[in-house]
Motif scaffolding. Structure first.
Motif, PDB file in Angstrom:
ATOM      1  N   THR A  18       0.841  -1.208   0.000  1.00  8.42           N
ATOM      2  CA  THR A  18       0.000   0.000   0.000  1.00  8.42           C
ATOM      3  C   THR A  18       0.877   1.260   0.000  1.00  8.42           C
ATOM      4  O   THR A  18       0.468   2.296  -0.524  1.00  8.42           O
ATOM      5  N   ALA A  19       2.082   1.142   0.585  1.00  8.46           N
ATOM      6  CA  ALA A  19       3.005   2.287   0.562  1.00  8.46           C
ATOM      7  C   ALA A  19       3.479   2.540  -0.872  1.00  8.46           C
ATOM      8  O   ALA A  19       3.629   3.685  -1.306  1.00  8.46           O
ATOM      9  N   ARG A  86      -4.057  14.962   0.101  1.00  4.86           N
ATOM     10  CA  ARG A  86      -3.557  14.465   1.388  1.00  4.86           C
ATOM     11  C   ARG A  86      -2.107  14.913   1.617  1.00  4.86           C
ATOM     12  O   ARG A  86      -1.741  15.345   2.714  1.00  4.86           O
ATOM     13  N   SER A 110       6.175   5.514   7.866  1.00  4.56           N
ATOM     14  CA  SER A 110       6.710   6.428   6.836  1.00  4.56           C
ATOM     15  C   SER A 110       6.663   5.842   5.425  1.00  4.56           C
ATOM     16  O   SER A 110       6.615   6.604   4.452  1.00  4.56           O
ATOM     17  N   LEU A 161       4.864  -0.921  14.747  1.00  5.39           N
ATOM     18  CA  LEU A 161       4.096   0.000  15.593  1.00  5.39           C
ATOM     19  C   LEU A 161       3.118  -0.724  16.518  1.00  5.39           C
ATOM     20  O   LEU A 161       2.430  -0.080  17.306  1.00  5.39           O
ATOM     21  N   ARG A 162       3.042  -2.052  16.420  1.00  7.49           N
ATOM     22  CA  ARG A 162       2.255  -2.813  17.390  1.00  7.49           C
ATOM     23  C   ARG A 162       3.144  -3.270  18.550  1.00  7.49           C
ATOM     24  O   ARG A 162       2.674  -3.840  19.517  1.00  7.49           O
ATOM     25  N   GLU A 185      -0.152   9.105   8.591  1.00  7.65           N
ATOM     26  CA  GLU A 185      -0.814   9.267   7.283  1.00  7.65           C
ATOM     27  C   GLU A 185      -1.005   7.878   6.676  1.00  7.65           C
ATOM     28  O   GLU A 185      -0.025   7.166   6.439  1.00  7.65           O
ATOM     29  N   LEU A 187      -2.292   5.168   8.055  1.00  8.43           N
ATOM     30  CA  LEU A 187      -1.865   4.108   8.983  1.00  8.43           C
ATOM     31  C   LEU A 187      -3.020   3.429   9.715  1.00  8.43           C
ATOM     32  O   LEU A 187      -3.055   2.193   9.802  1.00  8.43           O
ATOM     33  N   LEU A 191      -4.145  -0.905  11.518  1.00 12.47           N
ATOM     34  CA  LEU A 191      -3.947  -1.273  12.930  1.00 12.47           C
ATOM     35  C   LEU A 191      -5.274  -1.757  13.488  1.00 12.47           C
ATOM     36  O   LEU A 191      -6.329  -1.173  13.196  1.00 12.47           O
TER      37      LEU A 191
HETATM   38  C1  LIG Z   1      -0.636   3.256   3.029  1.00 17.22           C
HETATM   39  S1  LIG Z   1       1.022   3.112   3.520  1.00 17.22           S
HETATM   40  C2  LIG Z   1       1.329   4.797   3.970  1.00 17.22           C
HETATM   41  C3  LIG Z   1       2.801   5.151   3.912  1.00 17.22           C
HETATM   42  C4  LIG Z   1       3.103   6.636   4.105  1.00 17.22           C
HETATM   43  N1  LIG Z   1       2.600   7.144   5.345  1.00 17.22           N
HETATM   44  C5  LIG Z   1       2.528   7.414   2.942  1.00 17.22           C
HETATM   45  O1  LIG Z   1       1.462   8.022   3.101  1.00 17.22           O
HETATM   46  O2  LIG Z   1       3.148   7.396   1.886  1.00 17.22           O
HETATM   47  C6  LIG Z   1       0.911   2.270   5.074  1.00 17.22           C
HETATM   48  C7  LIG Z   1       2.246   2.187   5.805  1.00 17.22           C
HETATM   49  O3  LIG Z   1       1.973   1.789   7.137  1.00 17.22           O
HETATM   50  C8  LIG Z   1       3.016   0.954   7.543  1.00 17.22           C
HETATM   51  N2  LIG Z   1       2.505   0.163   8.663  1.00 17.22           N
HETATM   52  C9  LIG Z   1       1.270  -0.388   8.786  1.00 17.22           C
HETATM   53  N3  LIG Z   1       1.200  -1.083   9.925  1.00 17.22           N
HETATM   54  C10 LIG Z   1       2.399  -0.958  10.544  1.00 17.22           C
HETATM   55  C11 LIG Z   1       2.940  -1.473  11.746  1.00 17.22           C
HETATM   56  N4  LIG Z   1       2.222  -2.263  12.542  1.00 17.22           N
HETATM   57  N5  LIG Z   1       4.202  -1.147  12.057  1.00 17.22           N
HETATM   58  C12 LIG Z   1       4.947  -0.355  11.256  1.00 17.22           C
HETATM   59  N6  LIG Z   1       4.489   0.158  10.081  1.00 17.22           N
HETATM   60  C13 LIG Z   1       3.231  -0.147   9.738  1.00 17.22           C
HETATM   61  C14 LIG Z   1       3.313   0.119   6.312  1.00 17.22           C
HETATM   62  O4  LIG Z   1       4.551  -0.535   6.371  1.00 17.22           O
HETATM   63  C15 LIG Z   1       3.218   1.172   5.223  1.00 17.22           C
HETATM   64  O5  LIG Z   1       4.456   1.768   4.988  1.00 17.22           O
END
Ligand SMILES: C[S@@+](CC[C@H](N)C(=O)[O-])C[C@H]1O[C@@H](n2cnc3c(N)ncnc32)[C@H](O)[C@@H]1O
Length: 310
Positions: A18-19, A86, A110, A161-162, A185, A187, A191
């Motif tokens: 998704t990133a 966004r 990020s 992040l968990r 952003e 995220l 979760l």
């Molecule tokens: C839709 S992307 C958004 C990336 C960035 N914030 C952007 O807008 O370009 C979701 C991001 O959340 C991170 N992510 C989701 N759950 C996570 C977790 N439990 N721990 C660390 N990163 C997480 C993913 O690895 C991914 O990079």
């Protein structure tokens, strides 16, 4: 594959993809005539990840309208405009935070965010980026290979992040006595609801008075026929599969009731302003994204800008 408590990913798989998808949307928005954003790192990063579907989309070889399912309200076609609005929101958030004197920023989740490399940060700015190890390592190495140099003192924190990310952040030099500008952003949907609350609790515990938080909240899904919404998303990703990319998007997020982000933050001492994606689009002179009854509408996503005042 459904999510599990300790699942991991790179930028081509599961949540990591998704990133790459949103970075591809930023690459397209960067080339759009309205030029609301300029993220010159987005396209090379997407190319480096090497998911052919996203590379072709980012470079214009694959047209979203040819891929999107007509019946589904969930369309790739809407994404570049939504990501432009966004990106502007969070760029402005950081600009205002630094103008107010904040010199410490944390970018949670990020992904392929290149703000540390592309924003005009004050000379004494420290920026922390947090994401899963494979995501952090890939982006940092790829940007270095491209000759990109961070415009701030960048500290990367490779942690889930968990898990106990505050400990990892403190170990990387985060200073709890300084006000911080945080962003989350794209995220929260990835979760579980309880982990979202815990994240906000942890952010608050680490934040000095005057800290700011910019975040994107999952739209309210209580009125939605979830089975139908899942079906619409599956229809969309079935078309992706026909074009060579296999990602079951409907499996990546967590459903279930969530605390309202504004109300939750309010209880923790944050004062928030909220704006919907539909308004962000209008404010930026971008055409509205149609709202449908059977899909989670991007237009309903809410963006919060909050200040901690204890
Ligand atoms: C839709 S992307 C958004 C990336 C960035 N914030 C952007 O807008 O370009 C979701 C991001 O959340 C991170 N992510 C989701 N759950 C996570 C977790 N439990 N721990 C660390 N990163 C997480 C993913 O690895 C991914 O990079």
């Amino acid at each position: 594959m459904p999510r599990t408590d300790n699942d991991t990913w790179d930028l081509a798989t599961s949540v990591g993809a998704t990133a790459t998808m949103v970075a591809a949307a930023r690459a397209i928005a960067t080339k759009a005539p309205h030029r609301l954003i300029e993220d010159r790192f987005a396209e090379p990063l997407v190319r480096a990840v090497g998911v052919d579907f996203f590379t072709r989309w980012a470079s214009g070889d694959l047209v979203a309208a040819d891929v999107d399912d007509d019946e589904s309200g969930w369309k790739l076609e809407h994404m570049p405009d939504a990501m432009a609005a966004r990106t502007r929101f969070f760029d402005t958030f950081f600009q205002e935070a630094t103008q107010a004197g904040i010199r410490q920023a944390v970018i949670l989740a990020s992904g392929l965010d290149a703000r540390a490399y592309r924003l005009a940060w004050p000379a004494d700015m420290t920026v922390f980026e947090i994401d899963q190890p494979q995501v952090i390592e890939f982006k940092t190495a790829t940007l270095a290979a491209l000759g990109a140099v961070p415009k701030a003192d960048l500290r990367v924190v490779a942690v889930d992040l968990r898990h106990d990310w505050p400990k990892a952040l403190l170990r990387a030099g985060f200073d709890t006595s300084r006000p911080t500008a945080w962003i989350a952003e794209g995220l929260f949907g990835y979760l579980p609801p309880a982990a979202q609350d815990r994240l906000l609790d942890n952010i608050t515990a680490l934040s000095a008075d005057g800290s700011r938080l910019g975040c994107e909240a999952v739209p309210d899904m209580s009125q939605l026929d979830l089975e139908k919404a899942r079906e619409m998303m599956r229809r969309a990703t079935a078309r992706w599969r026909q074009h060579g990319f296999d990602l079951e998007f409907a499996d990546l997020g967590y459903e279930g009731e969530r605390n309202d982000v504004g109300a939750y933050l309010n209880r923790l001492g944050w004062r928030s302003a909220a704006i919907r994606m539909s308004q962000l689009l209008a404010d930026n002179g971008i055409a509205a994204i149609p709202q449908t009854n059977d899909s989670v509408s991007v237009a309903d996503t809410i963006y919060y800008s909050s200040v901690l005042s204890v």
